[in-house]
Write a protein that holds these residues in place. Structure first.
Motif, PDB file in Angstrom:
ATOM      1  N   LYS A 168       3.601  26.248  93.306  1.00  0.00           N
ATOM      2  CA  LYS A 168       4.067  27.500  92.717  1.00  0.00           C
ATOM      3  C   LYS A 168       5.244  27.234  91.790  1.00  0.00           C
ATOM      4  O   LYS A 168       6.236  26.624  92.176  1.00  0.00           O
ATOM      5  N   LEU A 169       5.142  27.707  90.576  1.00  0.00           N
ATOM      6  CA  LEU A 169       6.242  27.581  89.632  1.00  0.00           C
ATOM      7  C   LEU A 169       6.670  28.961  89.176  1.00  0.00           C
ATOM      8  O   LEU A 169       5.856  29.762  88.722  1.00  0.00           O
ATOM      9  N   THR A 170       7.961  29.238  89.322  1.00  0.00           N
ATOM     10  CA  THR A 170       8.529  30.434  88.700  1.00  0.00           C
ATOM     11  C   THR A 170       9.362  29.947  87.533  1.00  0.00           C
ATOM     12  O   THR A 170      10.239  29.094  87.713  1.00  0.00           O
ATOM     13  N   PHE A 171       9.054  30.422  86.380  1.00  0.00           N
ATOM     14  CA  PHE A 171       9.757  29.961  85.188  1.00  0.00           C
ATOM     15  C   PHE A 171      10.422  31.152  84.519  1.00  0.00           C
ATOM     16  O   PHE A 171       9.758  32.058  84.037  1.00  0.00           O
ATOM     17  N   THR A 172      11.744  31.173  84.555  1.00  0.00           N
ATOM     18  CA  THR A 172      12.478  32.297  83.982  1.00  0.00           C
ATOM     19  C   THR A 172      13.180  31.839  82.720  1.00  0.00           C
ATOM     20  O   THR A 172      13.996  30.917  82.768  1.00  0.00           O
ATOM     21  N   MET A 173      12.847  32.453  81.634  1.00  0.00           N
ATOM     22  CA  MET A 173      13.479  32.066  80.381  1.00  0.00           C
ATOM     23  C   MET A 173      14.306  33.223  79.848  1.00  0.00           C
ATOM     24  O   MET A 173      13.816  34.345  79.719  1.00  0.00           O
ATOM     25  N   ILE A 174      15.568  32.911  79.577  1.00  0.00           N
ATOM     26  CA  ILE A 174      16.445  33.933  79.024  1.00  0.00           C
ATOM     27  C   ILE A 174      16.908  33.475  77.659  1.00  0.00           C
ATOM     28  O   ILE A 174      17.524  32.420  77.521  1.00  0.00           O
TER      29      ILE A 174
END
Lengths: 255, 385
Positions: free
Chosen positions: B179-185
């Motif tokens: 599982k990958l959660t990728f948060t880009m801001i």
């Protein structure tokens, strides 16, 4: 509490209210009857100040103030509170957040109030999102409990509500109307009466079925028919009459 | 599409060398980084990668189970990363991919160990500091079987930048049951041009959650990550929150290909144009069954601007289930009046609704990052009404 004088209201081109005169005294609960389309909801929406309801004549006084053209939020801040029939869903706005904002600066014991209407598990849900009929009613009551209005406007408290919920809703409406004046073990009738006199809460309630009358002390009632108020009487008598004869009497009476 | 003149930017010579202690960075730079979710103290993070202009300045993993390298080091260490490098994005796609292929500056390589569940997020920041700098990065993320990782990546630019270009290739590999959660801001400036090119593949039982937040102005941004769900039961979800103030041009979308049975894809975007232009794209392709996809793009225009929503669904098999919901418009008067009936004035009511609309709760971010985002939303709001 509330004085309505010769109120005429149009929606678009159509005149819906055609000269309403009504007075609701402090601590009085008034029941409004009438067939579908007679203008009951329009009256409530106009009292709250919604945009689509244009007042063409007459005026509204609330606690000695002329609010005929006041903004919705001014009316809310002065102490008018309304329970919506079909409130909109607002995504991303948690029920908890809205309830606390209903306090208008006052600290609101959100959890405690929510418990009283079985809404604890809804506090972290988006307001009205996927709520059932009964849940909407309880959510509206929860907001009103936080708001503590002086005049309570309630459009069909029983619609879409099952029997079990009806009891909870009925009792909560009574509490809202009587405030601390509900029977309590540590207060005498006299003390309660004094409390009630100080609290000053009135109600204007629309009902079709009359179920709500089993829970509250309704003082007076009237029928709204085709934009005119008529047939003032004890709400139970009106209800009995309507259930037997329908609204024909109003037709005759208004001729 | 020759829409940016890359010759205007400088693509060489801006290397700064290693910065062992990130606390030594400028206060202003730290603030910009913080606004894109990167905390220089590294607190509550399992590792940090920071690149400024043309080179890595800091790269550290602080928890076991995750490897973080500069991409150049990773290419050297792993023989050019065969089977990964340039497999999800076409090197010849356009001039931006070619620029990144010909003159690679850096980027991160992040890989988990098989079975490792990395509790704290890895943070990365690709920072544009010099005026008129052009940055080519190439990121590769590999989440091995049965492992779990959250990456928070902030792309940011120095305060007062006169202009900068960021070209970024990102390739994601989510292995079986990982599982990958990728948060880009993104925290750019009025003068920044941005051309990321992103692709990824999710294997059997894998989950890819992508969060994207863009609240600050940007001159011209185009982003369209494409994820292929290649294994049975794979899931991808994209959540985007985008605001385009005056002067911003944002062309942003996501693409999910449902290429295996029992896959699910969801794309949710919330956009606000407050003077700028947004193209909100979404594409779900159903090429296998059973498979389900849902696309939701909602846009508000507050104080001018354009929103062009382009939701696309392609079903190529009997029994595929795809749906979409798109709306572009204004705040419903009914919602404003509802809140006014509770005592809020019109501005408070509008602001409450906008904050709900831009709500990022669903992204599951660390509390302090959510606070930063909420603060940014409050500031952004001032220009809306």
């Amino acid at each position: 509490m509330l004085i309505i004088e010769d109120l005429h209201v149009t929606i678009g081109e159509r005149e819906v209210l055609k000269g309403i005169n009504l007075e609701i005294a402090d601590n009085e609960t008034f029941i409004l009857f009438g067939p579908n389309g007679s203008g009951k909801t329009t009256l409530l929406m106009t009292l709250m100040g919604f945009g689509n309801y244009e007042i063409t004549k007459g005026r509204i006084l609330f606690r000695e103030k002329d609010i005929t053209h006041a903004a919705i939020y001014d009316r809310a801040r002065l102490g008018i509170g309304m329970s919506f029939q079909r409130p909109p869903t607002i995504h991303g706005l948690k029920t908890r957040h809205l309830v606390s904002m209903c306090g208008q600066g006052r600290e609101v014991p959100v959890e405690e109030l929510a418990k009283r209407v079985n809404m604890e598990t809804f506090l972290d849900r988006d307001i009205n999102s996927g709520f059932s009929g009964g849940e909407i009613k309880r959510s509206e009551l929860l907001q009103l409990m936080a708001q503590q209005p002086h005049l309570l406007l309630f459009d069909e408290p029983e619609s879409g509500v099952d029997l079990e919920n009806m009891k909870l809703i009925g009792n909560t409406v009574r509490e809202l109307l009587t405030g601390a004046a509900s029977p309590q073990p540590d207060k005498s009738m006299k003390e309660l009466k004094e409390l009630k006199a100080r609290r000053r809460t009135s109600g204007l309630i629309i009902t079709h079925t009359g179920y709500i009358l089993e829970y509250i002390n309704a003082d007076r009632g009237q029928v709204l028919y085709d934009g005119h108020l008529c047939c003032e009487a004890n709400p139970r008598d009106i209800l009995d009459h309507i259930s037997k004869y329908g609204y024909q009497e109003c037709v005759r009476c208004l001729k | 599409m020759k829409d940016i003149n890359l010759d205007a930017f400088s693509f060489s010579g801006m290397n700064r060398g290693e910065i062992p202690d990130l606390n030594s960075l400028d206060a202003a730079d730290k603030t910009e980084m913080l606004m894109s979710g990167v905390d220089v103290s590294g607190k509550g993070r399992s590792g940090t990668y920071l690149q400024i202009d043309h080179g890595k300045v800091h790269c550290r993993a602080s928890q076991p189970g995750v490897e973080i390298l500069d991409i150049k080091e990773a290419l050297a260490k792993y023989d050019g990363l065969p089977g990964y490098f340039w497999t999800q994005v076409d090197r010849d796609k356009d001039e931006y991919t070619r620029a990144a292929a010909e003159n690679l500056h850096g980027g991160y390589f992040i890989r988990t160990e098989k079975g490792a569940r990395i509790a704290d997020p890895v943070q990365s920041c690709l920072f544009l500091k010099s005026d008129m700098v052009g940055q080519n990065v190439h990121n590769v993320v590999i989440v091995e079987e049965d492992s779990e990782l959250h990456i928070i990546t902030g792309c940011s630019v120095a305060h007062g930048s006169k202009g900068a270009a960021h070209l970024g290739i990102s390739e994601f590999f989510v292995k079986k049951n990982a599982k990958l959660t990728f948060t880009m801001i993104h925290n750019w400036a009025e003068t920044t041009v941005v051309r990321p090119r992103t692709g990824g593949i999710v294997e059997e039982g894998g989950v890819f959650l992508n969060n994207y937040v863009l609240l600050k102005p940007v001159h011209d941004l185009q982003s369209y990550p494409a994820i292929t769900l290649a294994g049975r039961g794979a899931v991808a979800r994209f959540n985007s929150v985008i605001v385009a103030p005056k002067g911003s041009k944002v062309d942003s979308g996501s693409k999910i290909l449902l290429n295996a049975p029992d896959t699910r894809g969801e794309i949710i975007s919330r956009t606000i144009a407050s003077g700028g232009t947004i193209i909100a794209r979404g594409y779900i392709g159903g090429h296998s069954v059973p498979a389900r996809g849902h696309l939701e793009c909602k846009g508000l225009i507050l104080g001018g601007g354009v929103i062009h929503a382009i939701p696309e669904l392609l079903g190529a098999r009997d029994g595929v289930e795809l749906s979409h919901e798109a709306a572009v418009g204004k705040i419903a008067q009914e919602e404003i009046e509802y809140l006014m009936a509770r005592g809020m004035d019109e501005e408070e009511a509008t602001s409450t609704i906008v904050r709900g609309f831009l709500n990022v709760d669903i992204m599951g971010l660390p509390a302090e990052l959510k606070e930063v985002i909420d603060r940014t939303i409050q500031e952004t709001e001032k220009d809306m009404f």
